[in-house]
Design an enzyme around this catalytic site. Structure first.
Site, PDB file in Angstrom:
ATOM      1  N   CYS A 161       0.814  -1.227   0.000  1.00 14.42           N
ATOM      2  CA  CYS A 161       0.000   0.000   0.000  1.00 14.42           C
ATOM      3  C   CYS A 161       0.843   1.270   0.000  1.00 14.42           C
ATOM      4  O   CYS A 161       0.332   2.347  -0.270  1.00 14.42           O
ATOM      5  CB  CYS A 161      -0.943  -0.003   1.193  1.00 14.42           C
ATOM      6  SG  CYS A 161      -1.990  -1.450   1.165  1.00 14.42           S
ATOM      7  N   HIS A 177      -3.805   6.877   2.328  1.00 11.29           N
ATOM      8  CA  HIS A 177      -4.117   5.564   1.770  1.00 11.29           C
ATOM      9  C   HIS A 177      -5.489   5.136   2.293  1.00 11.29           C
ATOM     10  O   HIS A 177      -5.808   5.353   3.462  1.00 11.29           O
ATOM     11  CB  HIS A 177      -3.045   4.561   2.201  1.00 11.29           C
ATOM     12  CG  HIS A 177      -3.404   3.149   1.882  1.00 11.29           C
ATOM     13  ND1 HIS A 177      -3.752   2.751   0.610  1.00 11.29           N
ATOM     14  CD2 HIS A 177      -3.502   2.039   2.668  1.00 11.29           C
ATOM     15  CE1 HIS A 177      -4.039   1.453   0.632  1.00 11.29           C
ATOM     16  NE2 HIS A 177      -3.905   1.007   1.862  1.00 11.29           N
ATOM     17  N   ASN A 226     -10.139  -0.665  -0.818  1.00  7.46           N
ATOM     18  CA  ASN A 226      -8.682  -0.558  -0.757  1.00  7.46           C
ATOM     19  C   ASN A 226      -8.093  -1.089  -2.063  1.00  7.46           C
ATOM     20  O   ASN A 226      -8.103  -2.292  -2.305  1.00  7.46           O
ATOM     21  CB  ASN A 226      -8.197  -1.372   0.449  1.00  7.46           C
ATOM     22  CG  ASN A 226      -6.695  -1.297   0.639  1.00  7.46           C
ATOM     23  OD1 ASN A 226      -5.970  -0.778  -0.214  1.00  7.46           O
ATOM     24  ND2 ASN A 226      -6.216  -1.823   1.749  1.00  7.46           N
TER      25      ASN A 226
HETATM   26  O1  UT7 Z   1      -3.997  -1.553   3.245  1.00  9.62           O
HETATM   27  C1  UT7 Z   1      -3.053  -2.350   3.921  1.00  9.62           C
HETATM   28  C2  UT7 Z   1      -3.124  -2.149   5.374  1.00  9.62           C
HETATM   29  N1  UT7 Z   1      -4.335  -2.728   5.883  1.00  9.62           N
HETATM   30  C3  UT7 Z   1      -5.028  -2.081   6.791  1.00  9.62           C
HETATM   31  O2  UT7 Z   1      -4.680  -0.990   7.154  1.00  9.62           O
HETATM   32  C4  UT7 Z   1      -6.212  -2.808   7.387  1.00  9.62           C
HETATM   33  C5  UT7 Z   1      -6.161  -2.735   8.900  1.00  9.62           C
HETATM   34  N2  UT7 Z   1      -7.200  -3.510   9.554  1.00  9.62           N
HETATM   35  C6  UT7 Z   1      -8.515  -3.160   9.487  1.00  9.62           C
HETATM   36  O3  UT7 Z   1      -8.872  -2.236   8.806  1.00  9.62           O
HETATM   37  C7  UT7 Z   1      -9.467  -3.917  10.349  1.00  9.62           C
HETATM   38  O4  UT7 Z   1      -8.755  -4.716  11.273  1.00  9.62           O
HETATM   39  C8  UT7 Z   1     -10.488  -4.784   9.563  1.00  9.62           C
HETATM   40  C9  UT7 Z   1     -11.449  -3.894   8.815  1.00  9.62           C
HETATM   41  C10 UT7 Z   1      -9.729  -5.697   8.605  1.00  9.62           C
HETATM   42  C11 UT7 Z   1     -11.298  -5.647  10.540  1.00  9.62           C
HETATM   43  O5  UT7 Z   1     -11.958  -4.798  11.480  1.00  9.62           O
HETATM   44  P1  UT7 Z   1     -11.821  -5.085  13.038  1.00  9.62           P
HETATM   45  O6  UT7 Z   1     -12.634  -4.084  13.727  1.00  9.62           O
HETATM   46  O7  UT7 Z   1     -10.367  -5.159  13.382  1.00  9.62           O
HETATM   47  O8  UT7 Z   1     -12.509  -6.485  13.177  1.00  9.62           O
HETATM   48  P2  UT7 Z   1     -11.915  -7.867  13.706  1.00  9.62           P
HETATM   49  O9  UT7 Z   1     -11.005  -8.468  12.698  1.00  9.62           O
HETATM   50  O10 UT7 Z   1     -11.396  -7.688  15.097  1.00  9.62           O
HETATM   51  O11 UT7 Z   1     -13.233  -8.716  13.781  1.00  9.62           O
HETATM   52  C12 UT7 Z   1     -14.295  -8.391  14.696  1.00  9.62           C
HETATM   53  C13 UT7 Z   1     -15.413  -9.367  14.487  1.00  9.62           C
HETATM   54  C14 UT7 Z   1     -14.947 -10.820  14.503  1.00  9.62           C
HETATM   55  O12 UT7 Z   1     -15.960 -11.599  15.096  1.00  9.62           O
HETATM   56  P3  UT7 Z   1     -15.848 -12.062  16.629  1.00  9.62           P
HETATM   57  O13 UT7 Z   1     -14.579 -12.839  16.695  1.00  9.62           O
HETATM   58  O14 UT7 Z   1     -15.804 -10.796  17.409  1.00  9.62           O
HETATM   59  O15 UT7 Z   1     -17.090 -12.854  16.792  1.00  9.62           O
HETATM   60  C15 UT7 Z   1     -14.850 -11.163  13.043  1.00  9.62           C
HETATM   61  O16 UT7 Z   1     -15.015 -12.535  12.815  1.00  9.62           O
HETATM   62  O17 UT7 Z   1     -16.006  -9.166  13.194  1.00  9.62           O
HETATM   63  C16 UT7 Z   1     -16.002 -10.392  12.471  1.00  9.62           C
HETATM   64  N3  UT7 Z   1     -15.838 -10.086  11.054  1.00  9.62           N
HETATM   65  C17 UT7 Z   1     -16.882  -9.822  10.247  1.00  9.62           C
HETATM   66  N4  UT7 Z   1     -18.201  -9.771  10.474  1.00  9.62           N
HETATM   67  C18 UT7 Z   1     -18.987  -9.470   9.439  1.00  9.62           C
HETATM   68  C19 UT7 Z   1     -14.693 -10.003  10.329  1.00  9.62           C
HETATM   69  N5  UT7 Z   1     -14.982  -9.698   9.063  1.00  9.62           N
HETATM   70  C20 UT7 Z   1     -16.322  -9.581   8.980  1.00  9.62           C
HETATM   71  C21 UT7 Z   1     -17.207  -9.283   7.942  1.00  9.62           C
HETATM   72  N6  UT7 Z   1     -18.525  -9.224   8.211  1.00  9.62           N
HETATM   73  N7  UT7 Z   1     -16.773  -9.012   6.689  1.00  9.62           N
END
Ligand code: UT7
Length: 330
Positions: free
Chosen positions: A117, A257, A287
Site C-alpha cells: 500500500c 491511503h 482498498n
Molecule cells: O492496506 C493495507 C493495510 N491494511 C489495513 O490498514 C487494514 C487494517 N485492519 C482493518 O482495517 C481492520 O482490522 C479490519 C477492517 C480488517 C477488521 O476490522 P476489526 O474491527 O479489526 O474487526 P476484527 O477483525 O477484530 O473482527 C471483529 C469481528 C470478529 O468476530 P468475533 O470474533 O468478534 O465474533 C470477526 O469474525 O467481526 C467479524 N468479522 C466480520 N463480520 C462481518 C470479520 N470480518 C467480517 C465481515 N462481516 N466481513
C-alpha cells in the site's frame, strides 16, 4: 542564482473498471452485512476488473494513455515508467515492461516496485529523485493493483476490503520550487506475519498443496495491522510536518491511503486537520492498494490550487509506511 530542480506533478489520471461489487453483493457470497462493512471500514462498493486475459497492465495502459493525452505528449516521450503493484501480470517480467510495450512507450525503461500500500509513495520518491538528478525529464509513476486476483471471495475477513484500479502521475522538472518537497519512508519486515501472500514466491512455490490450502490469496490478521497503521501513518505524517516546520493549518489537503476510514480519521486528528481537508473515496472503491493515493489526486484534481501543500500518507504490507509533502504546481 541557480534554482534547484524539483519534480512537479504535471498531469494526473486513472482507470477504474466498470464492474461494481457492492456490500449487498458480498452479503450473498459470505456471512457479512452492509452495516458491518460500512461501520468497520467505511466501504460501500468496489470496482472489479472482469474479463478473460485482463491483468494489472490492462489498467496501467489506459491510465498512462489518458495521462499523455491530458499533458499533450506522445508515450514515446516518456523516459521511465514505474509501476507500484503487488499484483503484477506475472512474477516476471515487470508489469511496467509489459505496459510500456502495450502503450507504445518505445523510449522508456520501466520497472515495478513492490511495497504494497506504500508502493505509490516509494515510487513517487524514486521518480522525483530521478527528475531532480537532471537525468530524466518525464517519469510516469503509476499505482496499480488487480486485488481481485489475490482475494479469496470465501474469506469475509479480506474479501470486503479490496478493489481494483490504477492511477498515475507524470513528473517533470520544475525550477520554481513546485512538486515533491520531502518524503519520509519507513519499513519493518517483522510485520510480514500479519499481511502477506503465503505461496507463489521462492519460499513456497506453487504446488497442488498450496492451491488446495488457498495460499495464493492475500492473508491479513486485521487487528495488529490496524493498530500499526493508526500509529505508523499518524506518526510519520506528524514527523513530516515537524521536519518541514509546518502545522495542520499550513496543509491544504491530506491524501491518505484508503484502507479503513477509522485509520484515516485517526491520522487527520493527529495532524489537526478538519475532515473537509481530507480526501476520502474509500466508500466507492475500497482498498485498491498502490492505486488509492493517485486515485484521490485524480478525483480531486480540479479542487487543487497552485501552491497548495499536500501531504500523502500510507501504511501497508511489509510493513511499509511513509508520508510525502507535495507543493501543487499546476
Ligand atoms: O492496506 C493495507 C493495510 N491494511 C489495513 O490498514 C487494514 C487494517 N485492519 C482493518 O482495517 C481492520 O482490522 C479490519 C477492517 C480488517 C477488521 O476490522 P476489526 O474491527 O479489526 O474487526 P476484527 O477483525 O477484530 O473482527 C471483529 C469481528 C470478529 O468476530 P468475533 O470474533 O468478534 O465474533 C470477526 O469474525 O467481526 C467479524 N468479522 C466480520 N463480520 C462481518 C470479520 N470480518 C467480517 C465481515 N462481516 N466481513
Amino acid at each position: 542564482m541557480i534554482q534547484k530542480t524539483t519534480a512537479a506533478i504535471t498531469a494526473v489520471s486513472g482507470f477504474l473498471p466498470e464492474d461494481k461489487l457492492t456490500n449487498f453483493d458480498l452479503e450473498k457470497m459470505v456471512d457479512t452485512n452492509d452495516e458491518w462493512i460500512r461501520t468497520r471500514t467505511g466501504i460501500s462498493e468496489r470496482r472489479i476488473l472482469k474479463g478473460e486475459g485482463l491483468a494489472t497492465s490492462d489498467m496501467v495502459v489506459p491510465a498512462v494513455k489518458l495521462l499523455c493525452e491530458k499533458r499533450g505528449i506522445s508515450p514515446e516521450e516518456i523516459d521511465c515508467l514505474i509501476v507500484a503493484t503487488v499484483t503484477p501480470d506475472m512474477v516476471f517480467p515487470a508489469t511496467a515492461n509489459i505496459a510500456c510495450d502495450k502503450v507504445g512507450a518505445k523510449n522508456a525503461f520501466g520497472f515495478d516496485v513492490s511495497a504494497a500500500c506504500s508502493g505509490f509513495l516509494y515510487s513517487l520518491t524514486l521518480g522525483a529523485s530521478m527528475i531532480e538528478s537532471g537525468r530524466y525529464k518525464k517519469v510516469v509513476v503509476c499505482g496499480a493493483d488487480k486485488m481481485s486476483a489475490i482475494t479469496d471471495y470465501t474469506d469475509r475477513n479480506t474479501c470486503v476490503l479490496f478493489g481494483d484500479a490504477a492511477a498515475a502521475v507524470l513528473l517533470e522538472p520544475n525550477h520554481d520550487g513546485y512538486g515533491i518537497q520531502d518524503s519520509l519512508l519507513k519499513s519493518d519486515g517483522s510485520g510480514v506475519a500479519y499481511l502477506h501472500m503465503k505461496a507463489g514466491g521462492s519460499l513456497k512455490p506453487a504446488s497442488i498443496e498450496t492451491v488446495t490450502a488457498k495460499q495464493h490469496f492475500a492473508f491479513q490478521d486485521g487487528q495488529p495491522v490496524f493498530k500499526a497503521a493508526v500509529k505508523g501513518m499518524a506518526d510519520v505524517s506528524a514527523e513530516l510536518l515537524e521536519k518541514n516546520n509546518l502545522t495542520g493549518e499550513d496543509i491544504a489537503w491530506l491524501v491518505p491511503h484508503q484502507a479503513n476510514l477509522r485509520i484515516i480519521d485517526a491520522t487527520a486528528n493527529r495532524m489537526g486537520l478538519s475532515k473537509e481537508k481530507v480526501m476520502i473515496n474509500i466508500q466507492k472503491y475500497g482498498n485498491t492498494t498502490a492505486a488509492t493515493i493517485p486515485l484521490c489526486l485524480w478525483e480531486w484534481e480540479n479542487q487543487l490550487k497552485k501552491g497548495d501543500n499536500i501531504v500523502l500518507a500510507a501504511f501497508g504490507g511489509g510493513f511499509t509506511w511513509g508520508a510525502t509533502l507535495v507543493k501543487w504546481g499546476s
